[in-house]
Scaffold this motif. Structure first.
Motif, short mmCIF file in Angstrom:
data_model
loop_
_atom_site.label_atom_id
_atom_site.label_comp_id
_atom_site.label_asym_id
_atom_site.label_seq_id
_atom_site.Cartn_x
_atom_site.Cartn_y
_atom_site.Cartn_z
N TYR A 25 -4.20 -32.02 21.83
CA TYR A 25 -2.98 -31.35 21.35
C TYR A 25 -2.30 -32.20 20.28
O TYR A 25 -1.86 -31.68 19.26
CB TYR A 25 -2.02 -31.08 22.51
N ARG A 26 -2.25 -33.51 20.51
CA ARG A 26 -1.62 -34.41 19.52
C ARG A 26 -2.37 -34.35 18.19
O ARG A 26 -1.76 -34.26 17.13
CB ARG A 26 -1.59 -35.85 20.03
N ARG A 27 -3.68 -34.33 18.25
CA ARG A 27 -4.49 -34.34 17.03
C ARG A 27 -4.50 -33.00 16.30
O ARG A 27 -4.45 -32.96 15.08
CB ARG A 27 -5.94 -34.73 17.34
N TRP A 28 -4.60 -31.91 17.05
CA TRP A 28 -4.85 -30.62 16.41
C TRP A 28 -3.81 -29.54 16.69
O TRP A 28 -3.93 -28.42 16.19
CB TRP A 28 -6.25 -30.12 16.79
N GLY A 29 -2.78 -29.86 17.45
CA GLY A 29 -1.74 -28.87 17.76
C GLY A 29 -1.06 -28.34 16.51
O GLY A 29 -0.83 -27.13 16.37
N ALA A 30 -0.73 -29.24 15.58
CA ALA A 30 -0.05 -28.81 14.35
C ALA A 30 -0.97 -27.92 13.51
O ALA A 30 -0.53 -26.94 12.91
CB ALA A 30 0.40 -30.01 13.54
N LEU A 31 -2.25 -28.23 13.47
CA LEU A 31 -3.21 -27.42 12.72
C LEU A 31 -3.31 -26.02 13.34
O LEU A 31 -3.26 -25.02 12.61
CB LEU A 31 -4.59 -28.09 12.72
N VAL A 32 -3.42 -25.95 14.65
CA VAL A 32 -3.50 -24.66 15.34
C VAL A 32 -2.24 -23.84 15.04
O VAL A 32 -2.32 -22.66 14.68
CB VAL A 32 -3.69 -24.86 16.87
N PHE A 33 -1.07 -24.48 15.15
CA PHE A 33 0.19 -23.78 14.88
C PHE A 33 0.24 -23.30 13.43
O PHE A 33 0.61 -22.16 13.15
CB PHE A 33 1.39 -24.69 15.16
N THR A 34 -0.15 -24.14 12.49
CA THR A 34 -0.09 -23.80 11.07
C THR A 34 -1.00 -22.61 10.75
O THR A 34 -0.59 -21.69 10.03
CB THR A 34 -0.48 -25.02 10.21
N VAL A 35 -2.20 -22.62 11.28
CA VAL A 35 -3.12 -21.51 11.04
C VAL A 35 -2.55 -20.22 11.65
O VAL A 35 -2.53 -19.17 11.00
CB VAL A 35 -4.52 -21.81 11.62
N ALA A 36 -2.04 -20.30 12.86
CA ALA A 36 -1.46 -19.12 13.52
C ALA A 36 -0.24 -18.62 12.75
O ALA A 36 -0.10 -17.41 12.54
CB ALA A 36 -1.11 -19.44 14.97
N ALA A 37 0.62 -19.53 12.32
CA ALA A 37 1.83 -19.13 11.59
C ALA A 37 1.47 -18.47 10.26
O ALA A 37 2.09 -17.48 9.86
CB ALA A 37 2.73 -20.34 11.37
N ARG A 38 0.49 -19.01 9.58
CA ARG A 38 0.07 -18.44 8.30
C ARG A 38 -0.49 -17.03 8.50
O ARG A 38 -0.16 -16.11 7.75
CB ARG A 38 -0.97 -19.34 7.63
N GLU A 39 -1.29 -16.85 9.52
CA GLU A 39 -1.91 -15.54 9.76
C GLU A 39 -0.91 -14.52 10.30
O GLU A 39 -0.98 -13.35 9.94
CB GLU A 39 -3.08 -15.68 10.73
N LEU A 40 -0.01 -14.96 11.16
CA LEU A 40 0.92 -14.04 11.82
C LEU A 40 2.21 -13.85 11.03
O LEU A 40 2.87 -12.82 11.17
CB LEU A 40 1.26 -14.55 13.22
N GLY A 41 2.60 -14.85 10.25
CA GLY A 41 3.84 -14.75 9.49
C GLY A 41 5.08 -14.85 10.36
O GLY A 41 6.17 -14.48 9.94
N ASP A 42 4.94 -15.33 11.58
CA ASP A 42 6.07 -15.43 12.51
C ASP A 42 5.93 -16.72 13.31
O ASP A 42 5.03 -16.85 14.14
CB ASP A 42 6.07 -14.22 13.44
N PRO A 43 6.82 -17.69 13.08
CA PRO A 43 6.70 -18.97 13.78
C PRO A 43 6.81 -18.86 15.30
O PRO A 43 6.17 -19.61 16.02
CB PRO A 43 7.85 -19.82 13.22
#
Length: 186
Positions: A25-43
């Motif tokens: 989670y520490r290593r890749w949590g921000a990446l997962v969130f960023t990809v999801a936010a970009r695709e969904l357009g909703d933080p």
């Protein structure tokens, strides 16, 4: 665990080492969130999806094969699946809203007509007041201020999906009450 190689981390994760879940989670949590936010357009939706990714990965870790790919790649695959699921839910939800609005539309007075009679207007206002607070607030903003759901979401600081849910539930509840009471006068 911070100094562990990606391979050691993957083996530990697959083996059920909880410290490896934290490190992943520490290593890749921000990446997962960023990809999801970009695709969904909703933080807010992206936060939910990121949580679903890591919870789902942890619960399904027995399906992860270290020999087939990196843990990061596996997590990103889960991310894309969860985003697709969320987009499908959103599309179904929009179809439900459109169906509810279409079904309720003829029964509910429109703003331009402000009701064919004072009685219709009073009935509508009375039914609005019977709704739960959040549904009432969202529908009043839509009816009386003629705001879009996106504008309502910004003004209320509610996620767009929540505004859409309140709109749908409120319209359905009002339609059902007006049908039962014979409240919509034609």
């Amino acid at each position: 665990m911070n100094s562990a190689s990606d391979e050691d981390l993957a083996h530990g994760f697959a083996g059920g080492d909880e410290s490896c879940l934290s490190e992943a989670y520490r290593r890749w949590g921000a990446l997962v969130f960023t990809v999801a936010a970009r695709e969904l357009g909703d933080p807010e939706e992206a936060k939910d999806v990121a949580q679903q990714v890591f919870v789902g990965a942890w619960r399904g870790r027995e399906n992860y094969d270290v020999q087939r790919g990196s843990l990061k790649t596996w997590l990103m695959g889960i991310t894309h699946k969860k985003v697709a699921d969320q987009l499908a839910r959103r599309a179904r939800h929009m179809r439900d809203i459109e169906a509810a609005v279409a079904a309720a539309g003829p029964d509910l007075p429109q703003r331009d007509g402000a009701a064919d009679s004072v009685l219709d207007f009073v009935l509508l206002a009375d039914e609005l007041e019977k709704l739960p607070v959040q549904q009432r607030t969202v529908l009043k903003m839509a009816f009386y201020e003629e705001l879009t759901q996106e504008q309502i979401a910004r003004r209320t600081s509610l996620p767009l999906g929540t505004v859409k849910s309140h709109t749908r539930r409120g319209l359905i509840r009002m339609r059902n009450r007006l049908e039962v009471d014979g409240g919509a006068h034609g």
